[in-house]
Design an enzyme around this catalytic site. Structure first.
Site, mmCIF file in Angstrom:
data_model
loop_
_atom_site.group_PDB
_atom_site.id
_atom_site.type_symbol
_atom_site.label_atom_id
_atom_site.label_comp_id
_atom_site.label_asym_id
_atom_site.label_seq_id
_atom_site.Cartn_x
_atom_site.Cartn_y
_atom_site.Cartn_z
ATOM 1 N N ARG A 83 0.834 -1.212 0.000
ATOM 2 C CA ARG A 83 0.000 0.000 0.000
ATOM 3 C C ARG A 83 0.865 1.258 0.000
ATOM 4 N NH1 ARG A 83 -5.484 1.672 0.789
ATOM 5 N NH2 ARG A 83 -6.203 -0.484 0.905
ATOM 6 N N GLU A 138 -9.726 6.031 7.322
ATOM 7 C CA GLU A 138 -8.287 6.309 7.308
ATOM 8 C C GLU A 138 -7.874 7.604 6.596
ATOM 9 O OE1 GLU A 138 -7.950 2.263 5.637
ATOM 10 O OE2 GLU A 138 -6.088 2.158 6.773
#
Ligand code: MTE
Ligand code: HPA
Ligand code: MOS
Length: 779
Positions: A322, A725
C-alpha cells in the site's frame, strides 16, 4: 461545524442523518461495556506474560520454579505446552505465540503465568531466571538492508523509464528522509477473556478488529477446529489497526491456559507491556531521486523504501504494497520506480496503523514536491497543482488503474479560496520578515486514498438479520466497532431499507457464530462492505414481506411500498409491525443472511498492476504553524480541511472521523517519537515519554468542512465513501507547514532537512542546520 443534513426520508436515523453514535450516551457516562468490564466468572484466572529481555538471543536455560512457587500462582506454560501450532501470525506462520529457544525482540513472550489475581500473576512473571546467549541484533532498517535481512522479498513497481528520464531532466535532486513509526495508544489496551465451554470448546471475548482470524488461530494453537471456538466483540476502546492482527497473541495465550486449566482466563496487558509487546506503525527510511523541469513538472522519480517490519512478517507485505500504491498520492508521475524493502529487525513486529502504509508512501512524494518547490523558489502548492492527475488525460496510476473519479483539482481550488491561502501566504512572509525569533509557515497538501483491501479476496462481507413478531429487528454483521461508528451506520442502512425507525433495530456484538469468515474491519471499508451485506439481508426479508402483502391484500407487488414505519398496500396502509405479525402468522421466514463482494476489482501481485481499488477518497488541508527558532517549540495556529465523504451516511460521525484522523496524523508527524536504545529496548513505552496529542494540541482555529455531497460514481452503499483512514493523511500539511516555517530562516533555494516526527528537537536541529551550515549537526 458545518454539516449539511439531507436525510432521504423522515424515519428516525435515516441514511444521511447526523444521529449520534449508538453508544455515545454510554461512552460519556462510562457505562459502555468493554471486554474488561464483562462480569468475571467465579473461578477466573488472571494471566501475565514473561517477556524477553534481549533483542536477539538463544535461551540457554530457563528456571521457572520461582514463578511456580510465587503466591497465588496456579499454572505456567511455555512453548512445549502448546498442543497445536505455535503461531499467531496472520499471513505467514512466522510469529511464535511463545518463543522457542530463540528470542527476537525485547518484550517477546516466553512464558505465561496464571494466578488468582492480576497482581500475583504480574509479580510472578518477573521471577523467572533466564540465561541468554546473545546473538547479533539488527536494530535499524538501513542495517537490515545492508545485511539483506528481510521478512519478505523486496518488491519493485516501475512505470516508464525513470533512469533515462532522470538523465535527461533539466533539474535533479536527491534526498533521504527518516519517517518515524507510531504507537496506536488505543485507550483500551489489548485484552482477552476466555471461557471454557462443553467438551473443551472455547468462548473468547476479545478486543479485536478480526474475530474470525482469532477463531482460526486459536483453533490451530489448541489443536481444535473452527467449529469449536467462538469469538465475540461488542466494541473496542479504539483499534486504529493495532487490533487487526495483534490481539491474536493475547487471545491465544488465554485460550491455551483455559484449555489447560479448564478455568476461565483473562489476559490484560498493562500499558507499558502493551507498548513493548505489540507492533506499531512502520517507520521508513525513504530515499528519492527526482528529475523535473523549471516549472516544477516532475519527469521522473525513483524511490527506495526501507521499512522496519520487526521480527516477523505480520501484515507487512500488504502494508508495504500500500505504501508503494500511494507513493503517487494525487500526482501523475510519468516515469517512476519504487523499490520496497521489508526489513527484518530484532524489534517488535510492526503492523497495521490507520492508513496502512499509505501515509508513508504519500509522505515520500510530498517530500519530493516540497524539495522541488524550494529548489526552484516556487510556492509548493503551485508545484503540487502542476503535477495533479488530470481528468481524461494523465489519469493512469503507476499500477495501471485509471483514476476515473478525480476531483482533487476542484477540491483544492475550493479550499484554496475558502482558506484565504494567497493572502495568508503574503501575511506570513511579512510576519517572518519582521519577526526574528518566531516564524510562521503554511502548507496545503492533498490526499487521494485508494479504497478496498489490496488483497482482492478480503473484499467480502456477510450479515444476519432477524425480524421478531413485534416488528423489531436484530442486526448482526461481520464488522467490528472500534469507535468509528460502523454499527450506527449499518443500522442506518437497515432502517432506511426497511423504512423503520432506528430505535426498532438492536445492534449486536460481532460474533463468529452468527456471521462466519468475516474479513478484518480495516482498509476503511467497514461500512462499504457490511453496509451492503446488511442491505442485502434487509432486501431479502423485505422481498418476502412484499410478496406476502401482495398476496394477502390482493394487490400487485409493485404496489407494496415501505415508507415511514408503514407499508402501503394499494390504497391503504398497514403499520410495519402489523405486516410482520401477519406474515409470521402466514408462516413467512423473517430471518435472512446477506452477502456482498466488491465488484470490478482485480490485481496481479506479480506485476503490480490492475485495479486494486474500487474508488478513491479525496481531501485536502491547509495548516498554519508558528515555531520558536530558539527552542523548536511550535503551535498549530489554524487548520482548514475540505474532505470528500461521497454522500455521507452520517455527517456527524464522518466529521468525528475527519477531526480525529487529522489529529492522530498530526501526533504521528510532530510529537509521537519512538526511541529504541542500543540494546533494542523501547525507551518510550508510557505516556510520560511517548506524547500523543491532547485537547490542548487541537488547532486554535479548526475549520473542517465535508465536501458538499458528491455522490460516489461507483455504486457503493447509498453512494457514500469510506472515511476511516484518509483524514489521517491530511496531517501531512502540518509537517510541511513546519518545514515551511523552518525554511524562512534561510533564503529560497535552500534545502531544509527536517526529520519526522518534527518534534521541537527536530525543528531546532533543522533551524540550526540552516543558520549554521558549517557546524556539525546539533545533537
Ligand atoms: N475511529 C475510531 N474512533 N477508532 C478507531 O480505532 N480506526 C480507524 C478508523 N477510524 C478507528 C477509527 C481505522 S485504522 C480503520 S481501518 C477504520 O476506522 C475502520 O473502520 P471503518 O472501515 O468502519 O471505517
Ligand atoms: N488495508 C488494511 N488492512 C488490510 C489490508 C489493507 O489493504 N490488507 C490486509 N489487511
Ligand atoms: Mo485500519 S489500519 O485498515 O485497521
Amino acid at each position: 461545524m458545518a454539516v449539511s443534513e439531507s436525510p432521504l426520508s423522515a424515519i428516525k436515523g435515516s441514511v444521511g442523518s447526523s444521529i449520534p453514535h449508538d453508544s455515545a450516551h454510554l461512552h460519556v457516562s462510562g457505562e459502555a461495556s468493554y471486554t474488561d468490564d464483562i462480569a468475571e466468572p467465579r473461578d477466573l484466572l488472571h494471566l501475565a506474560v514473561g517477556m524477553s529481555e534481549r533483542a536477539h538471543a538463544r535461551i540457554k536455560s530457563i528456571d521457572l520454579q520461582p514463578v511456580r512457587d510465587a503466591a497465588g500462582v496456579v499454572d505456567v506454560i511455555v512453548v512445549d505446552d502448546i498442543p497445536g501450532e505455535n503461531n499467531c501470525g496472520p499471513v505467514i506462520h512466522d510469529d511464535p505465540i511463545l518463543a522457542p529457544n530463540l528470542v527476537q525482540y525485547v518484550g517477546q513472550a516466553i512464558f505465561a503465568v496464571a494466578a488468582e489475581t492480576v497482581d500475583a500473576a504480574r509479580k510472578a512473571a518477573r521471577l523467572a531466571i533466564i540465561d541468554y546467549e546473545d546473538l547479533d541484533a539488527i536494530l535499524d532498517p538501513l542495517d537490515a538492508v545492508e545485511k539483506q535481512s528481510f521478512v519478505l522479498p523486496s518488491e519493485t513497481l516501475t512505470r516508464g523509464d525513470s533512469t533515462r528520464a532522470l538523465e535527461s531532466a533539466a533539474n535533479r535532486l536527491q534526498g533521504r528522509v527518516h519517517l518515524g513509526g507510531q504507537d496506536h495508544f488505543y485507550l483500551e489496551g489489548q485484552i482477552a477473556m476466555v471461557l471454557p465451554r462443553d467438551d473443551g470448546d472455547l468462548f473468547i471475548f476479545s478486543s479485536t478488529q478480526h474475530p474470525g482470524e482469532l477463531q482460526a488461530l486459536i483453533a490451530a494453537a489448541t489443536g481444535k477446529q473452527a467449529k469449536d471456538v467462538v469469538v465475540e466483540c461488542r466494541r473496542m476502546g479504539g483499534g486504529f489497526g493495532g487490533k487487526e492482527s495483534q490481539p491474536a497473541l493475547i487471545a491465544c495465550i488465554a485460550a491455551l491456559m483455559t484449555q489447560r486449566t479448564g478455568r476461565a482466563c483473562k489476559l490484560r496487558l498493562d500499558r507499558d507491556d502493551d507498548m513493548k509487546m505489540t507492533g506499531k506503525r512502520h517507520d521508513f527510511v525513504i530515499d528519492y531521486n527526482v528529475g523535473f523541469d523549471s516549472d516544477g513538472h516532475i519527469d521522473a522519480v525513483e524511490f527506495v523504501f526501507a521499512s522496519r517490519c520487526g521480527m516477523s512478517a505480520d501484515l507487512s507485505g500488504a502494508i508495504n504494497d500500500r505504501a508503494m500504491f500511494h507513493c503517487d498520492n494525487a500526482y501523475y508521475l510519468p516515469n517512476l520506480s519504487v523499490v520496497s524493502h521489508r526489513c527484518k529487525t530484532h524489534t517488535v513486529s510492526n503492523t497495521a496503523f490507520r492508513g496502512f502504509g499509505g501515509p508513508q508512501g504519500m509522505f515520500g512524494i510530498e517530500c519530493v514536491m516540497d524539495d522541488v518547490a524550494r529548489h526552484l523558489g516556487i510556492d509548493a502548492l503551485d508545484v503540487r497543482r502542476r503535477n495533479f492527475y488530470g481528468v481524461g488525460e494523465r489519469d493512469i496510476t503507476p499500477y495501471g488503474q485509471k483514476v476515473k473519479d478525480n476531483i482533487i483539482v476542484e477540491l483544492v481550488e475550493q479550499l484554496h479560496a475558502s482558506s484565504g491561502y494567497v493572502s495568508r501566504v503574503a501575511d506570513i512572509k511579512s510576519f517572518n520578515a519582521e519577526s526574528e525569533i518566531l516564524k510562521r509557515g503554511i502548507a496545503l497538501t492533498p490526499v487521494k486514498f485508494g479504497i478496498a483491501f489490496t488483497a482482492t479476496h478480503l473484499n467480502q462481507a456477510g450479515a444476519l438479520l432477524h425480524i421478531y413478531t413485534d416488528g423489531t429487528v436484530h442486526l448482526n454483521h461481520g464488522g467490528t466497532e472500534m469507535g468509528q461508528g460502523l454499527f450506527t451506520k449499518v443500522a442506518q442502512v437497515v432502517a432506511e431499507e426497511l423504512q423503520i425507525d432506528i430505535d426498532q433495530i438492536k445492534i449486536t456484538a460481532s460474533d463468529t457464530s452468527k456471521v462466519p469468515n468475516a474479513s478484518a474491519t480495516a482498509a476503511s471499508s467497514g461500512s462499504d462492505l457490511n453496509g451492503k451485506a446488511a442491505q442485502a439481508a434487509a432486501r431479502t426479508i423485505k422481498g418476502r414481506l412484499s410478496r406476502f402483502a401482495a398476496e394477502h391484500f390482493g394487490v400487485a407487488e409493485a404496489d407494496v411500498v415501505f415508507t415511514r414505519n408503514e407499508v402501503i398496500v394499494g390504497d391503504s396502509s398497514v403499520p410495519f409491525k402489523e405486516l410482520v405479525r401477519l406474515a409470521w402468522f402466514a408462516r413467512t421466514s423473517l430471518s435472512a443472511t446477506g452477502f456482498y463482494k466488491t465488484p470490478d476489482i482485480h490485481y496481479d501481485r506479480e506485476t503490480f498492476s490492475g485495479r486494486p481499488f474500487y474508488y478513491y477518497t479525496y481531501g485536502a488541508a491547509v495548516s498554519e504553524v508558528i515555531i520558536d527558532t530558539l527552542t523548536g517549540e511550535n503551535r498549530l495556529l489554524r487548520v482548514d480541511i475540505l474532505h470528500d465523504c461521497g454522500k455521507s451516511l452520517n455527517p456527524a460521525i464522518d466529521m468525528g472521523q475527519i477531526e480525529g484522523g487529522f489529529i492522530q496524523g498530526a501526533g504521528w508527524l510532530t510529537t509521537e517519537e519512538l526511541c529504541w536504545n542500543e540494546k533494542g529496548e523501547l525507551m518510550t513505552y508510557a505516556p510520560s515519554t511517548y506524547k500523543i496529542p491532547t485537547s490542548s494540541d487541537v488547532p486554535i482555529d479548526f475549520r473542517v468542512q465535508i465536501l458538499e455531497s458528491v455522490a460516489n460514481r461507483e455504486e457503493t452503499v447509498f453512494r457514500s465513501k469510506a472515511v476511516g483512514e484518509p483524514p489521517l493523511m491530511l496531517a501531512l500539511s502540518v509537517y510541511y507547514a513546519l518545514k515551511d516555517a523552518v525554511s524562512s530562516v534561510a533564503g529560497d533555494g535552500q534545502r531544509v532537512s527536517l526529520q519526522a516526527p518534527a518534534t521541537p528537537e527536530a525543528v531546532l536541529n533543522a533551524v540550526r542546520a540552516l543558520q549554521y551550515p558549517d557546524e556539525t549537526q546539533h545533537a
